[in-house]
Design an enzyme around this catalytic site. Structure first.
Site, mmCIF file in Angstrom:
data_model
loop_
_atom_site.group_PDB
_atom_site.id
_atom_site.type_symbol
_atom_site.label_atom_id
_atom_site.label_comp_id
_atom_site.label_asym_id
_atom_site.label_seq_id
_atom_site.Cartn_x
_atom_site.Cartn_y
_atom_site.Cartn_z
ATOM 1 N N CYS A 18 40.625 49.160 35.500
ATOM 2 C CA CYS A 18 40.362 47.873 36.169
ATOM 3 C C CYS A 18 39.046 47.270 35.675
ATOM 4 O O CYS A 18 37.976 47.825 35.919
ATOM 5 C CB CYS A 18 40.324 48.122 37.685
ATOM 6 S SG CYS A 18 39.659 46.775 38.668
ATOM 7 N N CYS A 55 36.509 46.419 38.358
ATOM 8 C CA CYS A 55 35.975 47.676 38.902
ATOM 9 C C CYS A 55 34.860 48.216 38.012
ATOM 10 O O CYS A 55 33.831 48.695 38.501
ATOM 11 C CB CYS A 55 37.075 48.735 39.008
ATOM 12 S SG CYS A 55 38.414 48.313 40.132
#
Length: 105
Positions: free
Chosen positions: A29, A32
């Site tokens: 991600c 992230c």
């Protein structure tokens, strides 16, 4: 305070009496990966809050399902072991710090 790392096995033991923030994330991600260093920096600046990272992967699906994690990054705030608030999406350091100060009330 150093970051702690949780998984399905030890998650419940990570939630203590004070405020605990849990960053649900995944290595694949992009947002992230951008948020990770921010979360770590703020954890160094606010030692009276526990900061925990929980990587969502094939072996750690029970806890995200329990808390309805559908998008990441998601940060869940716990107090006394109880979920009190959740935020989803990338936050900058100022936004994260302000949120923590609101949680501390």
């Amino acid at each position: 305070m150093a970051l702690e790392h949780a998984n399905d096995t030890n998650f419940d033991s990570m939630l203590g009496g004070g405020i605990t923030l849990v960053d649900f994330w995944a290595s694949w991600c992009g947002p992230c990966r951008m948020f990770g260093p921010i979360f770590e920096t703020v954890s160094d600046e606010i030692p009276d809050v526990k900061f925990v990272k929980f990587e969502i992967d094939e072996t750690n699906r029970r806890t995200p399902a329990k808390y309805g994690i559908r998008s990441i990054p998601s940060v869940l705030a716990f107090k006394g072991g109880e979920l009190i608030e959740a935020r989803t999406g990338l936050m900058d350091a100022d936004t994260l710090t302000q949120w923590i100060n609101e949680l501390k009330g």
